[in-house]
Design a protein around this motif. Sequence first.
Motif, PDB file in Angstrom:
ATOM      1  N   ILE A   1       0.879  -1.174   0.000  1.00 28.56           N
ATOM      2  CA  ILE A   1       0.000   0.000   0.000  1.00 28.56           C
ATOM      3  C   ILE A   1       0.912   1.219   0.000  1.00 28.56           C
ATOM      4  O   ILE A   1       1.703   1.396   0.920  1.00 28.56           O
ATOM      5  CB  ILE A   1      -0.918   0.027   1.242  1.00 28.56           C
ATOM      6  N   PHE A   2       0.800   2.047  -1.025  1.00 29.73           N
ATOM      7  CA  PHE A   2       1.728   3.175  -1.106  1.00 29.73           C
ATOM      8  C   PHE A   2       1.075   4.394  -1.736  1.00 29.73           C
ATOM      9  O   PHE A   2       0.082   4.284  -2.463  1.00 29.73           O
ATOM     10  CB  PHE A   2       2.975   2.778  -1.895  1.00 29.73           C
ATOM     11  N   ASN A   3       1.669   5.546  -1.434  1.00 34.71           N
ATOM     12  CA  ASN A   3       1.233   6.801  -2.028  1.00 34.71           C
ATOM     13  C   ASN A   3       1.924   6.946  -3.386  1.00 34.71           C
ATOM     14  O   ASN A   3       3.144   7.075  -3.461  1.00 34.71           O
ATOM     15  CB  ASN A   3       1.603   7.974  -1.113  1.00 34.71           C
ATOM     16  N   ALA A   4       1.137   6.940  -4.442  1.00 34.58           N
ATOM     17  CA  ALA A   4       1.691   6.990  -5.793  1.00 34.58           C
ATOM     18  C   ALA A   4       1.963   8.414  -6.258  1.00 34.58           C
ATOM     19  O   ALA A   4       2.307   8.633  -7.416  1.00 34.58           O
ATOM     20  CB  ALA A   4       0.745   6.297  -6.770  1.00 34.58           C
ATOM     21  N   ASP A   5       1.824   9.393  -5.362  1.00 34.35           N
ATOM     22  CA  ASP A   5       2.022  10.796  -5.745  1.00 34.35           C
ATOM     23  C   ASP A   5       2.904  11.509  -4.716  1.00 34.35           C
ATOM     24  O   ASP A   5       2.470  12.464  -4.067  1.00 34.35           O
ATOM     25  CB  ASP A   5       0.661  11.491  -5.859  1.00 34.35           C
ATOM     26  N   PRO A   6       4.162  11.067  -4.562  1.00 32.44           N
ATOM     27  CA  PRO A   6       5.031  11.645  -3.527  1.00 32.44           C
ATOM     28  C   PRO A   6       5.754  12.916  -3.989  1.00 32.44           C
ATOM     29  O   PRO A   6       6.980  13.005  -3.942  1.00 32.44           O
ATOM     30  CB  PRO A   6       6.021  10.515  -3.267  1.00 32.44           C
ATOM     31  N   HIS A   7       4.998  13.906  -4.454  1.00 34.75           N
ATOM     32  CA  HIS A   7       5.648  15.135  -4.904  1.00 34.75           C
ATOM     33  C   HIS A   7       6.050  15.985  -3.700  1.00 34.75           C
ATOM     34  O   HIS A   7       5.568  15.772  -2.573  1.00 34.75           O
ATOM     35  CB  HIS A   7       4.748  15.907  -5.874  1.00 34.75           C
ATOM     36  N   PRO A   8       6.925  16.978  -3.887  1.00 34.19           N
ATOM     37  CA  PRO A   8       7.465  17.738  -2.747  1.00 34.19           C
ATOM     38  C   PRO A   8       6.408  18.413  -1.888  1.00 34.19           C
ATOM     39  O   PRO A   8       6.621  18.599  -0.680  1.00 34.19           O
ATOM     40  CB  PRO A   8       8.368  18.784  -3.425  1.00 34.19           C
ATOM     41  N   GLY A   9       5.268  18.780  -2.479  1.00 33.92           N
ATOM     42  CA  GLY A   9       4.226  19.427  -1.695  1.00 33.92           C
ATOM     43  C   GLY A   9       3.573  18.511  -0.678  1.00 33.92           C
ATOM     44  O   GLY A   9       2.878  18.979   0.239  1.00 33.92           O
ATOM     45  N   ASN A  10       3.794  17.197  -0.821  1.00 28.25           N
ATOM     46  CA  ASN A  10       3.235  16.224   0.120  1.00 28.25           C
ATOM     47  C   ASN A  10       4.253  15.785   1.175  1.00 28.25           C
ATOM     48  O   ASN A  10       4.018  14.815   1.885  1.00 28.25           O
ATOM     49  CB  ASN A  10       2.735  14.990  -0.638  1.00 28.25           C
ATOM     50  N   ILE A  11       5.378  16.492   1.237  1.00 30.56           N
ATOM     51  CA  ILE A  11       6.439  16.152   2.189  1.00 30.56           C
ATOM     52  C   ILE A  11       6.677  17.344   3.109  1.00 30.56           C
ATOM     53  O   ILE A  11       6.850  18.473   2.643  1.00 30.56           O
ATOM     54  CB  ILE A  11       7.730  15.782   1.451  1.00 30.56           C
ATOM     55  N   LEU A  12       6.676  17.103   4.412  1.00 28.53           N
ATOM     56  CA  LEU A  12       6.864  18.163   5.394  1.00 28.53           C
ATOM     57  C   LEU A  12       8.171  17.978   6.158  1.00 28.53           C
ATOM     58  O   LEU A  12       8.606  16.851   6.411  1.00 28.53           O
ATOM     59  CB  LEU A  12       5.707  18.166   6.406  1.00 28.53           C
ATOM     60  N   LEU A  13       8.769  19.114   6.520  1.00 30.69           N
ATOM     61  CA  LEU A  13       9.847  19.126   7.509  1.00 30.69           C
ATOM     62  C   LEU A  13       9.210  19.478   8.842  1.00 30.69           C
ATOM     63  O   LEU A  13       8.693  20.581   9.018  1.00 30.69           O
ATOM     64  CB  LEU A  13      10.900  20.171   7.132  1.00 30.69           C
ATOM     65  N   LEU A  14       9.223  18.552   9.775  1.00 35.10           N
ATOM     66  CA  LEU A  14       8.556  18.762  11.056  1.00 35.10           C
ATOM     67  C   LEU A  14       9.469  19.481  12.049  1.00 35.10           C
ATOM     68  O   LEU A  14      10.693  19.482  11.912  1.00 35.10           O
ATOM     69  CB  LEU A  14       8.101  17.422  11.635  1.00 35.10           C
ATOM     70  N   LYS A  15       8.849  20.076  13.049  1.00 35.41           N
ATOM     71  CA  LYS A  15       9.600  20.838  14.041  1.00 35.41           C
ATOM     72  C   LYS A  15      10.555  19.966  14.843  1.00 35.41           C
ATOM     73  O   LYS A  15      11.570  20.448  15.355  1.00 35.41           O
ATOM     74  CB  LYS A  15       8.631  21.556  14.980  1.00 35.41           C
ATOM     75  N   ASP A  16      10.230  18.660  14.972  1.00 32.11           N
ATOM     76  CA  ASP A  16      11.097  17.771  15.746  1.00 32.11           C
ATOM     77  C   ASP A  16      12.223  17.170  14.893  1.00 32.11           C
ATOM     78  O   ASP A  16      12.962  16.292  15.340  1.00 32.11           O
ATOM     79  CB  ASP A  16      10.282  16.653  16.395  1.00 32.11           C
ATOM     80  N   GLY A  17      12.346  17.652  13.646  1.00 32.07           N
ATOM     81  CA  GLY A  17      13.422  17.182  12.785  1.00 32.07           C
ATOM     82  C   GLY A  17      13.074  15.989  11.914  1.00 32.07           C
ATOM     83  O   GLY A  17      13.874  15.578  11.068  1.00 32.07           O
ATOM     84  N   LYS A  18      11.885  15.429  12.105  1.00 30.09           N
ATOM     85  CA  LYS A  18      11.463  14.287  11.305  1.00 30.09           C
ATOM     86  C   LYS A  18      10.799  14.758  10.014  1.00 30.09           C
ATOM     87  O   LYS A  18      10.551  15.940   9.811  1.00 30.09           O
ATOM     88  CB  LYS A  18      10.501  13.410  12.108  1.00 30.09           C
ATOM     89  N   LEU A  19      10.491  13.794   9.149  1.00 33.76           N
ATOM     90  CA  LEU A  19       9.758  14.071   7.919  1.00 33.76           C
ATOM     91  C   LEU A  19       8.294  13.691   8.111  1.00 33.76           C
ATOM     92  O   LEU A  19       7.979  12.715   8.797  1.00 33.76           O
ATOM     93  CB  LEU A  19      10.335  13.280   6.745  1.00 33.76           C
ATOM     94  N   GLY A  20       7.405  14.449   7.503  1.00 36.36           N
ATOM     95  CA  GLY A  20       5.986  14.141   7.543  1.00 36.36           C
ATOM     96  C   GLY A  20       5.460  13.925   6.136  1.00 36.36           C
ATOM     97  O   GLY A  20       5.844  14.643   5.206  1.00 36.36           O
ATOM     98  N   LEU A  21       4.606  12.924   5.963  1.00 34.02           N
ATOM     99  CA  LEU A  21       3.999  12.636   4.662  1.00 34.02           C
ATOM    100  C   LEU A  21       2.503  12.906   4.758  1.00 34.02           C
ATOM    101  O   LEU A  21       1.835  12.406   5.667  1.00 34.02           O
ATOM    102  CB  LEU A  21       4.251  11.183   4.254  1.00 34.02           C
ATOM    103  N   ILE A  22       1.970  13.680   3.810  1.00 36.26           N
ATOM    104  CA  ILE A  22       0.557  14.059   3.844  1.00 36.26           C
ATOM    105  C   ILE A  22      -0.089  13.790   2.490  1.00 36.26           C
ATOM    106  O   ILE A  22       0.583  13.446   1.521  1.00 36.26           O
ATOM    107  CB  ILE A  22       0.383  15.551   4.215  1.00 36.26           C
TER     108      ILE A  22
END
Length: 252
Positions: A97-118
Motif C-alpha cells: 500500500i503506497f502513495n503513488a504521488d510523492p511530490h514535494p508538496g506532500n512532504i513536510l519538515l517537522l519541528k522535531d526534525g522528522k519528515l511528515g507525509l501528507i
Amino acid sequence: ELLEGEKLVDGVRLRFRAMAEREGRDPETYEEDHLRALREGRVKAQSAWVVRWQASLWRVWRRLRWGSGAAGEVLDFGEITETLLAIHGEQVLRHGIFNADPHPGNILLLKDGKLGLIDFGQVMHLSPEFRVCLARLFLALARRDVAAVARHERECGMRTRYQREDVRYRVCSFWMDRDTEEIMQGLNLQDFMAWAEFEDPVLEYPEDLYLVCRCSVMIRSLALAFGVRLSTAEHWRPYAEEVLRQHGLPLE
C-alpha cells in the motif's frame, strides 16, 4: 494527527534565506545561484553518502564561523532523500500500500526534525503475487542483469512489440532504478523516451507497474534537484529480499 511543520520546499527556501542573510547576501540571488549551478552542471549530483558527509562538514564549518544556530540551517539532503526512498520502498514491497504521488508538496519538515507525509489521495494497493514479481525485478535491476530485468518486467505485465532485452533493460532501469550515463547515453528525457518508443513500442503497461515506476522517478527527481543521485533498486533491495524470503522463494 496534526503534523507541525512546513512543506519541504518552503523549509529549504527559509534555510537558504537564513544562510544568505547570515553571509550578507541577497536571499533570492543566493537561491538562484545554487539552482543555476545545478542546472549548468557546475555542481554534480553525488551519492547520498557523499552528500551526507558534505553536510556534516558544512555544519561544522558554519558552527565554528557563526555559532550553533548557523549549523542548524544546513539540511542533510542525502539523509532526507534516502529516508523518503526507503519509506516508499517499505510501502510498496513490505505492505503493498503506497502513495503513488510523492511530490514535494506532500512532504513536510517537522519541528522535531522528522519528515511528515501528507495527502494520501492517490493510494495504490498491490497484491502479494505482484509484489513477488516486483521483488524479482528489483533484485535483477540491482544485479544489473539485462536478461533477468526484461524477463521479470514481462512477468509484471509489461508488453512491447519486439520484447527487446537491450531496450527494455535501459527503459526499465530509467523508470525503476537510475538515470546514469550508461542508461541515458547522452540523451535528454524527451529524446530517450522517443528512442525507446521507436525501438520497441509499448503495447501494454499495467497501472500498478506504472505507478510504482512513477513513485521511483518522482523521488529520484526530487533528490537530483537537491544534488543527490539515488538508485531505487539498491535502496529497495532489502525489502525485495524480504518479500521473497517470506514466500519461501530463492533470491534470484
